[in-house]
Design a protein around this motif. Structure first.
Motif, PDB file in Angstrom:
ATOM      1  N   GLY A  72       0.816  -1.209   0.000  1.00 27.75           N
ATOM      2  CA  GLY A  72       0.000   0.000   0.000  1.00 27.75           C
ATOM      3  C   GLY A  72       0.848   1.257   0.000  1.00 27.75           C
ATOM      4  N   PHE A  73       2.104   1.152  -0.450  1.00 27.25           N
ATOM      5  CA  PHE A  73       2.990   2.306  -0.547  1.00 27.25           C
ATOM      6  C   PHE A  73       2.675   3.073  -1.827  1.00 27.25           C
ATOM      7  N   ARG A  74       3.163   4.304  -1.917  1.00 29.74           N
ATOM      8  CA  ARG A  74       2.934   5.163  -3.076  1.00 29.74           C
ATOM      9  C   ARG A  74       4.242   5.813  -3.500  1.00 29.74           C
ATOM     10  N   GLU A  75       4.305   6.184  -4.756  1.00 32.20           N
ATOM     11  CA  GLU A  75       5.457   6.952  -5.223  1.00 32.20           C
ATOM     12  C   GLU A  75       5.251   8.413  -4.837  1.00 32.20           C
ATOM     13  N   SER A 127       5.652   4.703   2.446  1.00 32.24           N
ATOM     14  CA  SER A 127       4.486   4.267   3.214  1.00 32.24           C
ATOM     15  C   SER A 127       3.476   5.412   3.247  1.00 32.24           C
ATOM     16  N   PRO A 128       2.202   5.095   3.517  1.00 34.59           N
ATOM     17  CA  PRO A 128       1.186   6.154   3.529  1.00 34.59           C
ATOM     18  C   PRO A 128       1.521   7.321   4.457  1.00 34.59           C
ATOM     19  N   ASP A 129       2.174   7.040   5.594  1.00 33.29           N
ATOM     20  CA  ASP A 129       2.517   8.124   6.514  1.00 33.29           C
ATOM     21  C   ASP A 129       3.894   8.721   6.227  1.00 33.29           C
ATOM     22  N   GLY A 130       4.589   8.193   5.211  1.00 30.07           N
ATOM     23  CA  GLY A 130       5.888   8.734   4.812  1.00 30.07           C
ATOM     24  C   GLY A 130       7.058   8.338   5.683  1.00 30.07           C
ATOM     25  N   THR A 131       6.832   7.473   6.675  1.00 29.79           N
ATOM     26  CA  THR A 131       7.922   7.126   7.585  1.00 29.79           C
ATOM     27  C   THR A 131       8.804   5.993   7.082  1.00 29.79           C
ATOM     28  N   GLN A 132       8.318   5.221   6.115  1.00 24.68           N
ATOM     29  CA  GLN A 132       9.096   4.109   5.578  1.00 24.68           C
ATOM     30  C   GLN A 132       9.259   4.294   4.074  1.00 24.68           C
ATOM     31  N   ARG A 133      10.455   3.988   3.582  1.00 28.84           N
ATOM     32  CA  ARG A 133      10.715   4.114   2.150  1.00 28.84           C
ATOM     33  C   ARG A 133      11.483   2.900   1.652  1.00 28.84           C
TER      34      ARG A 133
END
Length: 133
Positions: free
Chosen positions: A27-30, A47-53
């Motif tokens: 469910g990650f996004r570019e 990740s949706p909250d931006g904490t994981q890449r």
């Protein structure tokens, strides 16, 4: 003093295809301001909250041996077996079924380039197994 993980990098034959697969899995996004493209040699997803890449980097050689590091995933919703079916539908391949008759265990999968990862039971499944609410 400690270090923080900036992102996790994966060598890939096709960085874009891997980023699309793993986006579907997690469910990650570019980054909408810097979208990934089919010709990109590096593709990052967030990740949706931006904490994981996760960063996929193209390399000329295919994976040849077992991963030294892999991801262990658990369903955010539903059961391990439901998530297994979803991941197979996205293009994962089953490598080893380590589920046990009592419901414990996991399934080892491989992504489209052969990188292993595991799907575990959900928190809800683990709580139900020990009789906790």
């Amino acid at each position: 003093m400690t270090a923080l993980i900036s992102h996790t990098s994966f060598d890939s034959l096709n960085a874009f295809a891997q980023s699309v697969f793993w986006s579907g899995v997690l469910g990650f996004r570019e980054d909408p301001d810097d979208p990934n493209g089919p010709q990109d040699e590096e593709c990052m997803i967030f990740s949706p909250d931006g904490t994981q890449r996760l960063l996929f980097i193209e390399v000329p050689d295919a994976k040849q041996v077992k991963n030294r590091v892999h991801l262990d995933l658990q369903p955010a919703e539903g059961t391990r077996d439901q998530e297994l079916e979803r991941l197979l539908g996205l293009g994962a391949r089953e490598v080893d079924d380590r589920r046990l008759p009592d419901g414990t265990g996991w399934v080892v999968l491989a992504d489209p380039e052969g990188n292993e990862f595991c799907i575990l039971r959900s928190d809800a499944e683990r709580r139900a197994a020990v009789g906790n609410p």
